[in-house]
Scaffold this motif. Structure first.
Motif, PDB file in Angstrom:
ATOM      1  N   GLY A 161       0.804  -1.221   0.000  1.00  0.00           N
ATOM      2  CA  GLY A 161       0.000   0.000   0.000  1.00  0.00           C
ATOM      3  C   GLY A 161       0.830   1.260   0.000  1.00  0.00           C
ATOM      4  N   ASP A 162       0.313   2.303  -0.642  1.00  0.00           N
ATOM      5  CA  ASP A 162       1.044   3.564  -0.717  1.00  0.00           C
ATOM      6  C   ASP A 162       1.212   4.213   0.648  1.00  0.00           C
ATOM      7  OD1 ASP A 162      -1.633   4.294  -0.414  1.00  0.00           O
ATOM      8  OD2 ASP A 162      -1.780   5.282  -2.363  1.00  0.00           O
ATOM      9  N   PHE A 163       0.224   4.035   1.538  1.00  0.00           N
ATOM     10  CA  PHE A 163       0.339   4.706   2.821  1.00  0.00           C
ATOM     11  C   PHE A 163       1.285   3.979   3.771  1.00  0.00           C
ATOM     12  CE2 PHE A 163      -1.073   7.117   6.574  1.00  0.00           C
ATOM     13  CZ  PHE A 163      -1.071   8.383   6.011  1.00  0.00           C
ATOM     14  N   ALA A 164       1.598   2.718   3.487  1.00  0.00           N
ATOM     15  CA  ALA A 164       2.648   2.035   4.252  1.00  0.00           C
ATOM     16  C   ALA A 164       3.978   2.748   4.014  1.00  0.00           C
ATOM     17  CB  ALA A 164       2.736   0.567   3.840  1.00  0.00           C
ATOM     18  N   LEU A 165       4.247   3.101   2.752  1.00  0.00           N
ATOM     19  CA  LEU A 165       5.469   3.838   2.428  1.00  0.00           C
ATOM     20  C   LEU A 165       5.406   5.254   2.978  1.00  0.00           C
ATOM     21  CD1 LEU A 165       8.197   3.943   0.995  1.00  0.00           C
ATOM     22  CD2 LEU A 165       6.975   4.466  -1.141  1.00  0.00           C
ATOM     23  N   ALA A 166       4.237   5.880   2.919  1.00  0.00           N
ATOM     24  CA  ALA A 166       4.081   7.231   3.471  1.00  0.00           C
ATOM     25  C   ALA A 166       4.362   7.236   4.971  1.00  0.00           C
ATOM     26  CB  ALA A 166       2.674   7.746   3.199  1.00  0.00           C
ATOM     27  N   TYR A 167       3.904   6.214   5.681  1.00  0.00           N
ATOM     28  CA  TYR A 167       4.181   6.095   7.121  1.00  0.00           C
ATOM     29  C   TYR A 167       5.683   6.048   7.392  1.00  0.00           C
ATOM     30  CZ  TYR A 167       5.413   3.148  11.132  1.00  0.00           C
ATOM     31  OH  TYR A 167       6.035   2.603  12.228  1.00  0.00           O
ATOM     32  N   VAL A 168       6.415   5.297   6.577  1.00  0.00           N
ATOM     33  CA  VAL A 168       7.868   5.197   6.760  1.00  0.00           C
ATOM     34  C   VAL A 168       8.519   6.571   6.587  1.00  0.00           C
ATOM     35  CG1 VAL A 168       9.995   4.238   5.778  1.00  0.00           C
ATOM     36  CG2 VAL A 168       7.988   2.768   6.106  1.00  0.00           C
ATOM     37  N   VAL A 169       8.113   7.301   5.541  1.00  0.00           N
ATOM     38  CA  VAL A 169       8.663   8.637   5.321  1.00  0.00           C
ATOM     39  C   VAL A 169       8.313   9.558   6.487  1.00  0.00           C
ATOM     40  CG1 VAL A 169       8.565  10.690   3.846  1.00  0.00           C
ATOM     41  CG2 VAL A 169       8.644   8.402   2.818  1.00  0.00           C
ATOM     42  N   ALA A 170       7.052   9.514   6.933  1.00  0.00           N
ATOM     43  CA  ALA A 170       6.617  10.374   8.039  1.00  0.00           C
ATOM     44  C   ALA A 170       7.359  10.041   9.320  1.00  0.00           C
ATOM     45  CB  ALA A 170       5.115  10.229   8.244  1.00  0.00           C
ATOM     46  N   HIS A 171       7.677   8.761   9.538  1.00  0.00           N
ATOM     47  CA  HIS A 171       8.459   8.353  10.706  1.00  0.00           C
ATOM     48  C   HIS A 171       9.859   8.970  10.652  1.00  0.00           C
ATOM     49  CE1 HIS A 171      10.092   5.551  13.808  1.00  0.00           C
ATOM     50  NE2 HIS A 171      11.176   5.607  13.040  1.00  0.00           N
ATOM     51  N   GLU A 172      10.502   8.916   9.491  1.00  0.00           N
ATOM     52  CA  GLU A 172      11.850   9.493   9.365  1.00  0.00           C
ATOM     53  C   GLU A 172      11.800  11.009   9.518  1.00  0.00           C
ATOM     54  OE1 GLU A 172      14.350   7.662   9.565  1.00  0.00           O
ATOM     55  OE2 GLU A 172      13.285   5.777   9.238  1.00  0.00           O
ATOM     56  N   VAL A 173      10.760  11.648   8.999  1.00  0.00           N
ATOM     57  CA  VAL A 173      10.591  13.085   9.225  1.00  0.00           C
ATOM     58  C   VAL A 173      10.376  13.343  10.711  1.00  0.00           C
ATOM     59  CG1 VAL A 173       9.115  15.090   8.769  1.00  0.00           C
ATOM     60  CG2 VAL A 173       9.760  13.568   6.893  1.00  0.00           C
ATOM     61  N   GLY A 174       9.715  12.406  11.402  1.00  0.00           N
ATOM     62  CA  GLY A 174       9.574  12.503  12.850  1.00  0.00           C
ATOM     63  C   GLY A 174      10.918  12.603  13.546  1.00  0.00           C
ATOM     64  N   HIS A 175      11.908  11.860  13.047  1.00  0.00           N
ATOM     65  CA  HIS A 175      13.254  11.969  13.620  1.00  0.00           C
ATOM     66  C   HIS A 175      13.834  13.367  13.384  1.00  0.00           C
ATOM     67  CE1 HIS A 175      13.650   7.948  15.057  1.00  0.00           C
ATOM     68  NE2 HIS A 175      13.546   7.391  13.863  1.00  0.00           N
ATOM     69  N   HIS A 176      13.486  13.964  12.258  1.00  0.00           N
ATOM     70  CA  HIS A 176      13.937  15.334  11.997  1.00  0.00           C
ATOM     71  C   HIS A 176      13.297  16.296  12.993  1.00  0.00           C
ATOM     72  CE1 HIS A 176      15.252  18.858   9.816  1.00  0.00           C
ATOM     73  NE2 HIS A 176      14.001  19.251   9.618  1.00  0.00           N
ATOM     74  N   ILE A 177      12.020  16.109  13.271  1.00  0.00           N
ATOM     75  CA  ILE A 177      11.330  16.934  14.270  1.00  0.00           C
ATOM     76  C   ILE A 177      12.034  16.801  15.622  1.00  0.00           C
ATOM     77  CG2 ILE A 177       9.142  17.382  15.446  1.00  0.00           C
ATOM     78  CD1 ILE A 177       9.085  17.857  12.389  1.00  0.00           C
ATOM     79  N   GLN A 178      12.352  15.562  15.988  1.00  0.00           N
ATOM     80  CA  GLN A 178      13.049  15.321  17.261  1.00  0.00           C
ATOM     81  C   GLN A 178      14.395  16.034  17.292  1.00  0.00           C
ATOM     82  OE1 GLN A 178      13.054  11.063  16.799  1.00  0.00           O
ATOM     83  NE2 GLN A 178      11.464  10.771  18.352  1.00  0.00           N
ATOM     84  N   ASN A 179      15.069  16.043  16.169  1.00  0.00           N
ATOM     85  CA  ASN A 179      16.362  16.722  16.093  1.00  0.00           C
ATOM     86  C   ASN A 179      16.190  18.230  16.279  1.00  0.00           C
ATOM     87  OD1 ASN A 179      19.231  16.811  15.602  1.00  0.00           O
ATOM     88  ND2 ASN A 179      18.808  17.464  13.509  1.00  0.00           N
ATOM     89  N   LEU A 180      15.174  18.801  15.627  1.00  0.00           N
ATOM     90  CA  LEU A 180      14.934  20.239  15.732  1.00  0.00           C
ATOM     91  C   LEU A 180      14.512  20.641  17.147  1.00  0.00           C
ATOM     92  CD1 LEU A 180      12.968  20.980  12.422  1.00  0.00           C
ATOM     93  CD2 LEU A 180      15.406  21.300  12.860  1.00  0.00           C
ATOM     94  N   GLY A 182      15.278  19.034  19.954  1.00  0.00           N
ATOM     95  CA  GLY A 182      16.286  18.709  20.961  1.00  0.00           C
ATOM     96  C   GLY A 182      16.141  17.352  21.624  1.00  0.00           C
ATOM     97  N   TYR A 183      15.130  16.574  21.253  1.00  0.00           N
ATOM     98  CA  TYR A 183      14.949  15.265  21.882  1.00  0.00           C
ATOM     99  C   TYR A 183      16.071  14.299  21.509  1.00  0.00           C
ATOM    100  CZ  TYR A 183      10.256  16.683  23.284  1.00  0.00           C
ATOM    101  OH  TYR A 183       9.187  17.328  23.865  1.00  0.00           O
ATOM    102  N   SER A 184      16.508  14.334  20.277  1.00  0.00           N
ATOM    103  CA  SER A 184      17.571  13.426  19.834  1.00  0.00           C
ATOM    104  C   SER A 184      18.848  13.656  20.627  1.00  0.00           C
ATOM    105  CB  SER A 184      17.845  13.631  18.342  1.00  0.00           C
ATOM    106  OG  SER A 184      16.690  13.394  17.574  1.00  0.00           O
TER     107      SER A 184
END
Length: 296
Positions: A161-180, A182-184
């Protein structure tokens, strides 16, 4: 996921077909490691480790130069389906997180670049290959993905499914949010003072928070632009289930070692994503809760 007529992101760096970067170290050239190394790297990644650490390249050295084009996302063809999914997903994360950062955090959102590569490339965190899976590199604030991972999701992990791949991308962007936010950095500092088991538990918290952020994004994206179609959330849940530490360990070795988990169980990952999607709460208080209790 409703792709028709949606704009892609201009923060796509499409390096497919450009040869990628060389593997520096070891034998000194790309392709110098065998299939055994690749299999081990896959297992290391999906059990929660960093394949770059396995190769002795985990974040050391200076950032690799980044080639940027003025509007790289415009080059993606309509029939390049997986690239379109990734590009549209990234654009939707930009819309959502720009709004949330302004409204809830009172600051501008720094958009990440998403690098598409084939087989191999270099990041500021080290060597990237199809075997490492998608990852976020905080040193250059870029997400890296070989789109063959979409085939792995569907064929190996049973998460189509396309949204399975979208979830993966959104998860990695989540790591970017954490970096911005300060959580990381907080987790990295805390891990250095802990036992291996406790450090792994902190990594689980960070990963589940990224799943939660992916759920928050899905809720806002649907509210703002009616992105979702029936079955999309089930596709994301299927992907989260497929890549839980317990399931991956059971499939790879026939038993689980909970103290070695670094991404969370299938149940935990599904619960984190679902909680984010249902609540849409991106407040600092909600994000802090991932580190305020030992009850995961």
């Amino acid at each position: 996921m409703k792709l028709q007529g949606r704009k892609g992101s201009s923060n796509i760096d499409d390096r497919r077909g450009r040869g990628g970067g060389s593997f520096i170290g070891g034998a000194g050239k790309a392709g110098s490691f065998g299939i055994g190394t690749i299999i081990i790297m896959i297992i290391v990644f999906f059990l929660g480790g960093n394949p770059l650490d396995y190769l002795g390249m985990g974040g050391g050295g200076s950032p690799a130069p980044t080639e940027r084009r003025s509007n790289p996302g415009a080059d993606i063809a309509e029939d390049d389906t997986n690239a379109r999914i990734v590009s549209v997903t990234l654009a939707e994360t930009e819309d959502v997180w720009n709004s949330i950062f302004q409204q809830q955090y009172g600051r501008s959102y720094q958009e990440p670049v998403l690098v598409l590569f084939s087989r191999q490339d270099r990041s500021a965190c080290g060597f990237a290959s199809a075997a490492t899976g998608p990852f976020y590199c905080p040193a250059d604030q870029q997400v890296y993905i070989d789109l063959s991972f979409a085939d792995q999701l569907r064929e190996r992990f049973g998460a189509p499914g396309d949204f399975a791949l979208a979830y993966v991308v959104a998860h990695e962007v989540g790591h970017h949010i954490q970096n911005l936010l300060g959580y990381s950095q907080q987790v990295s500092q805390a891990r250095g003072r802990m036992s291996e088991a406790d450090a792994n538990a902190m990594s689980v918290r960070l990963e589940l928070q990224a799943d939660y952020l992916a759920g928050v994004w899905a809720k806002y994206a649907n509210q703002q632009s009616q992105l979702l179609e029936p079955g999309d959330i089930e596709e994301a849940i299927g992907a989260a289930t497929a890549i839980g530490d317990d399931r991956l360990q059971m499939e790879s070795q026939g038993y689980v070692v909970p103290e070695s988990f670094t991404h969370g169980t299938s149940e935990q990952r599904v619960r984190a994503f679902t909680s984010g999607y249902q609540s849409g709460d991106a407040s600092k208080a909600a994000l802090d809760r991932f580190f305020s209790t030992r009850n995961l």
